[in-house]
Design an enzyme around this catalytic site. Sequence first.
Site, PDB file in Angstrom:
ATOM      1  N   CYS A 175      -5.886 -53.962  34.286  1.00 17.13           N
ATOM      2  CA  CYS A 175      -5.441 -53.108  35.397  1.00 17.13           C
ATOM      3  C   CYS A 175      -5.660 -51.620  35.133  1.00 17.13           C
ATOM      4  CB  CYS A 175      -3.991 -53.388  35.748  1.00 17.13           C
ATOM      5  SG  CYS A 175      -3.293 -54.840  35.017  1.00 17.13           S
ATOM      6  N   ARG A 180      -4.824 -60.007  22.562  1.00 18.65           N
ATOM      7  CA  ARG A 180      -3.433 -59.708  22.193  1.00 18.65           C
ATOM      8  C   ARG A 180      -3.177 -60.193  20.776  1.00 18.65           C
ATOM      9  NH1 ARG A 180      -0.477 -61.006  27.994  1.00 18.65           N
ATOM     10  NH2 ARG A 180      -1.828 -59.590  29.149  1.00 18.65           N
ATOM     11  N   GLN A 208      -9.673 -63.548  31.550  1.00 23.23           N
ATOM     12  CA  GLN A 208      -8.901 -63.595  32.798  1.00 23.23           C
ATOM     13  C   GLN A 208      -9.872 -63.546  33.962  1.00 23.23           C
ATOM     14  OE1 GLN A 208      -6.249 -60.201  32.526  1.00 23.23           O
ATOM     15  NE2 GLN A 208      -4.497 -61.570  32.367  1.00 23.23           N
ATOM     16  N   ASP A 259      -9.703 -61.987  36.637  1.00 23.03           N
ATOM     17  CA  ASP A 259      -8.792 -60.971  37.145  1.00 23.03           C
ATOM     18  C   ASP A 259      -9.291 -60.345  38.446  1.00 23.03           C
ATOM     19  OD1 ASP A 259      -6.436 -59.673  36.994  1.00 23.03           O
ATOM     20  OD2 ASP A 259      -6.952 -58.391  35.296  1.00 23.03           O
ATOM     21  N   HIS A 266      -7.958 -56.973  41.272  1.00 25.26           N
ATOM     22  CA  HIS A 266      -6.966 -56.008  41.734  1.00 25.26           C
ATOM     23  C   HIS A 266      -7.349 -55.502  43.105  1.00 25.26           C
ATOM     24  CE1 HIS A 266      -6.292 -55.875  37.320  1.00 25.26           C
ATOM     25  NE2 HIS A 266      -5.057 -55.968  37.746  1.00 25.26           N
ATOM     26  N   LYS A 307       6.935 -60.492  43.052  1.00 26.70           N
ATOM     27  CA  LYS A 307       5.722 -61.302  42.946  1.00 26.70           C
ATOM     28  C   LYS A 307       5.921 -62.709  43.478  1.00 26.70           C
ATOM     29  CE  LYS A 307       6.923 -62.028  38.131  1.00 26.70           C
ATOM     30  NZ  LYS A 307       6.513 -62.751  36.957  1.00 26.70           N
ATOM     31  N   HIS A 363      -2.034 -57.376  41.838  1.00 29.66           N
ATOM     32  CA  HIS A 363      -2.692 -58.098  40.739  1.00 29.66           C
ATOM     33  C   HIS A 363      -2.890 -59.530  41.206  1.00 29.66           C
ATOM     34  CE1 HIS A 363      -1.360 -54.933  37.806  1.00 29.66           C
ATOM     35  NE2 HIS A 363      -0.351 -54.857  38.649  1.00 29.66           N
TER      36      HIS A 363
END
Length: 584
Positions: A279, A308, A326, A328, A330, A413, A459
């Site tokens: 993000c 991580r 991911q 991902d 946005h 969320k 997200h």
Amino acid sequence: MNDPQLSLEHKRHTLAHLLCAAVLELYPDAKPTIGPAIDNGFYYDFEFAADKRPAEGDLKDIEKKMRKILPSWKEMTGKEVNEKEARDAFAGNPYKLELIGEIAAKKEKLTLYTAGKFTDLCRGGHSENPAKDIAADSFKLSRLAGAYWRGDEKNTMLTRIYGLAFETKDELAAYETMLKEAAERDHKKLGRELDLFTFSDLVGSGLPLWTPNGTLVRNLLDDYVWSMRRAAGYVKVEIPHITKKELYEKSGHWDKFKDELFKITTREGHIFAMKPMNCPHHTQIFARKKWSYREMPQRYANTTTCYRDEQTGELSGLSRVRAFAQDDAHVFCRESQVKEEFLKIWDIVHAFYGTFGFKLRVRLSLHDPKHPEKYLGDESRWKKAEDTLREIADEKKADYFEGAGEAAFYGPKLDFMAHDSLGREWQVATIQLDMNMPERFDLSCTSETGTDERIVMIHAAIMGSIERFMSILIEHTGGNFPLWLAPVQVKVIPVMETHNDAARKVHEALRAAAIRSELDESNAGFGKKVRAAKNMRIPYFIIIGDKDIAAGKVTLESRDKGQIGQLDLKEISARFEQEIRARE
Ligand SMILES: [Zn+2]
Ligand SMILES: [Zn+2]
């Protein structure tokens, strides 16, 4: 007791006491520590003398003893005591004394509970009449494990005894069947057998390596999500996997994720970090220019790896890793566009999980109005955002429930829970509204009146971590991927070596039609070749023998439907194409 869930939890908690009572009769020197109820039963941790530790084989005896004691437990009575009385009751047990000291220091009530001849330190929450409420065949001891006192490896290693407990014998049996099936389908085991991924000591734990088969599956999944995103107006972006520390200081992640970040010091002494999420990078793509309201929303999609620094002990197969991709996305949009954008993502989530037969349940994760200090932004903004999510769930006639206090600090969320084929529930996709990051990075667009308007961010990962999704999918399907997703779609098997040439022609024709075909030219016997194809969970196999060659056809067999019959190649290609298109 009206709440069945609570009653079961009380029962499991009571059984932990019963386990302790049985252990103390059989092992009088054992030092009990703590023993809570858990999701599928209960456990209790003990310190045993090194030469008197029970082995797996002793669990049956302990279980027998529990059943023997149970009828004498007609009630469980609590009594409040002072610190001295409590200490006297557990003299010689340093673990209980440590707990008593802590409870006393917090000025909380100390209570002892007694059933039959057995007394334990406890807060309460038991079956009222264990002898009557607990069926003797509804529980069993399942396994032993080592566990450090208070989970800290600097402390003594204790012995944990696990038990399973359900309302009835049948529910217990059903759960055990499910466990057995889950072990058969364990994604670590199937990942190896189906040659989907591997790990290397040299590369490091928690860092999965994807084989050609596994990579193919990942890419097909990602392409599928992308095809739906593209239709919803998303565009692809790309970012580097590292960033200066300053980006995360500004986003707030440096503070929050400091320990989980892989950090790099450059030769010039600057500190960089491997990205733990995408993000903050994406905000900087949006921030590259001034946007008019006419150009909103901007929807960025990016399948990319995040890193991580998980602790080694926490790593597990693909479920918990140090590097994960991911899928991902946005969305940068105006507050007035939130509903429409959420609805689009909602549809993608449902289409995607529906394809695999997952049943979805939705949690509206809301803020806790009793603790406004935990959240960013004022009450009215939260109310508006949460009402929007509720409207969406109502409009979609979804199976949803509300979770107060489950929101992120930056916004509410929608969390999707998927029921798999073994009846287990996994949290999968989430759609999150974010009012924080646009604030921190000063993201805005120019409104109709020519003024700056603060935007919001959504997200919207569909699979989330592809690694984790793959682990769920492998176990859900038992490795029986649908045709469109199977790394090898069809295996061509000649009955005898004399049929190899004919088989090769069929194999090549299928390849030319973009079917992922494999030819088995080994000199193994026919039965063995068929078994090998079945073990690899290949959706179809084509058998070629004398009769087929004479008829100018081949014999098609399906993994899921069995024998289909003699068909010509055209019919087979058409059949495959239709099944692949439908993602059946
Ligand atoms: Zn208790
Ligand atoms: Zn994000």
